[in-house]
Write an enzyme that holds these catalytic residues in place. Structure first.
Site, PDB file in Angstrom:
ATOM      1  N   GLU A   1       1.821   3.703   2.740  1.00  0.00           N
ATOM      2  CA  GLU A   1       2.591   3.151   4.406  1.00  0.00           C
ATOM      3  C   GLU A   1       3.853   3.091   4.256  1.00  0.00           C
ATOM      4  OE1 GLU A   1       0.255  -0.850   4.779  1.00  0.00           O
ATOM      5  OE2 GLU A   1      -1.512   0.087   4.501  1.00  0.00           O
TER       6      GLU A   1
ATOM      7  N   HIS B   1       1.007  -1.059  -0.511  1.00  0.00           N
ATOM      8  CA  HIS B   1      -0.201  -0.328   0.257  1.00  0.00           C
ATOM      9  C   HIS B   1       1.139   1.099   0.013  1.00  0.00           C
ATOM     10  CE1 HIS B   1      -3.014  -2.414   1.560  1.00  0.00           C
ATOM     11  NE2 HIS B   1      -3.586  -2.581   0.649  1.00  0.00           N
TER      12      HIS B   1
ATOM     13  N   HIS C   1       3.098  -2.949   6.664  1.00  0.00           N
ATOM     14  CA  HIS C   1       2.193  -2.105   6.955  1.00  0.00           C
ATOM     15  C   HIS C   1       1.999  -1.135   7.739  1.00  0.00           C
ATOM     16  CE1 HIS C   1       0.400  -4.731   3.547  1.00  0.00           C
ATOM     17  NE2 HIS C   1       1.078  -5.392   3.887  1.00  0.00           N
TER      18      HIS C   1
ATOM     19  N   GLU D   1       1.603  -4.771  10.839  1.00  0.00           N
ATOM     20  CA  GLU D   1       1.180  -3.792  10.957  1.00  0.00           C
ATOM     21  C   GLU D   1       2.224  -3.098  12.193  1.00  0.00           C
ATOM     22  OE1 GLU D   1      -1.179  -2.325   9.478  1.00  0.00           O
ATOM     23  OE2 GLU D   1      -1.763  -4.646   8.012  1.00  0.00           O
TER      24      GLU D   1
END
Length: 344
Positions: free
Chosen positions: A65, A62, A154, A218
């Site tokens: 990010e 993405h 991410h 994350e």
């Protein structure tokens, strides 16, 4: 002195070049760096090293990010200048340069939903997914399964009750081995979500197709370049660097154990008339009572299906048929044959 592989950096080359010619350089310390294509950098340790892993380290699946992108670029630069000498084979990936330039998650569709076996519509992201799958397949060709690792890094769109957390994807292979879980724990990953549902993410591709120790990591919340709170990621960075530089396994800590969650179910968006009723700024892992109303999907009322259930990645604006939220619940675990297993 060897000719530098980049005029500036891996990231700048990835963003500025329209096309990239494959090329390699061998550093004075014996490390070989090979730019395979735009955004894909293969690094081999010195010939005298005894590598035990072939690690895929991916970022920018993405484009907005940015903390993982900065980390991958920094790692490439420190290896290039000799500050870090890797003991493992690495495949560093900056996946979606056009989305980075646009400062968006994606351009046409979500790249991290295109690594499954379905026949997806043509898109810029599909071409990237096909290319990345080819690169990973070639990188792991003839490599023992136990040597395959994939850290797909991410950042969350929204705030989270756990600043860092990981999603361990479904696999029929033993992809939750103690060494891998210990690494995440030592690196300050606060929680891990254990999923048993087939997916189409990049880490799922690696775990389900290659038996890799793989996870979606994350690391904080989305921010612009230069505005990430890297102090909160200092522990991750430290242990990540140690992993790259050592063939020794990371030893587990007796304190700060990760919280483990089991993914109970997923909410998929089926209708244009779709919404969640809770606050748009609700943090990931917020709890709801069993039966409490979460939102609606057309005429269907969405409710919390489990006790102590939490909502992760709620996004009412996903495309039709895509996942709009995960429902998770705390779970107890133990190791069975060196594999993290949920207790019944």
């Amino acid at each position: 002195m060897p000719v530098p592989l980049f005029e500036s950096s891996f990231l700048q080359e990835t963003l500025q070049a329209s096309e990239v010619s494959s090329r390699s350089v061998t550093l004075g310390n014996g490390v070989q760096m090979s730019l395979l294509k735009k955004g894909v950098l293969k690094i081999s340790p010195p010939s005298e090293a005894k590598p035990s892993k072939h690690m895929v380290i991916s970022s920018a699946v993405h484009g907005n990010e940015t903390a993982p992108i900065e980390m991958v670029d920094d790692l490439a630069s420190q290896i290039a200048n000799g500050s870090i000498v890797p003991k493992h084979h690495l495949l560093l990936i900056i996946a979606h340069p056009n989305a980075i330039l646009a400062e968006e998650r994606f351009v046409q569709t979500n790249l991290n939903r295109l690594f499954g076996d379905a026949a997806y519509p043509e898109s810029q992201e599909l071409a990237l997914a096909v290319s990345l799958k080819e690169q990973v397949t070639h990188f792991w060709q003839d490599v023992p399964m136990a040597s395959r690792w994939h850290l797909d890094m991410h950042c969350s769109i929204r705030a989270s009750k756990h600043y860092t957390f990981a999603i361990s994807p479904q696999s029929t292979y033993p992809t939750r081995r103690k060494e891998f879980i210990d690494f995440m724990q030592q690196a300050g990953i606060e929680a891990v979500l254990l999923s048993e549902e087939p997916s189409s993410t990049f880490s799922w591709f690696s775990s389900s197709k290659f038996g890799a120790q793989a996870a979606t990591l994350e690391l904080g919340q989305v921010a612009k370049f230069g505005h990430n709170d890297m102090d909160k990621l200092a522990q991750f960075r430290k242990v990540f660097w140690e992993l790259v530089e050592s063939v020794e396994s990371v030893e587990s800590s007796t304190s700060g154990d990760m919280i483990t969650y089991q993914v109970d179910s997923s909410i998929y968006r089926e209708n244009l008339d779709f919404e969640f009723y809770f606050d748009k700024a609700l943090p990931n892992f917020s709890r709801f009572s069993e039966g409490e109303t979460l939102g609606k999907d057309g005429d269907k009322v969405l409710t919390m299906p489990v006790e102590q259930g939490g909502v992760v990645f709620p996004n009412p604006n996903v495309e039709l048929k895509q996942r709009a939220a995960l429902i998770v619940k705390p779970c107890a675990t133990r190791y069975v044959d060196n594999q993290l297993t949920v207790l019944d």
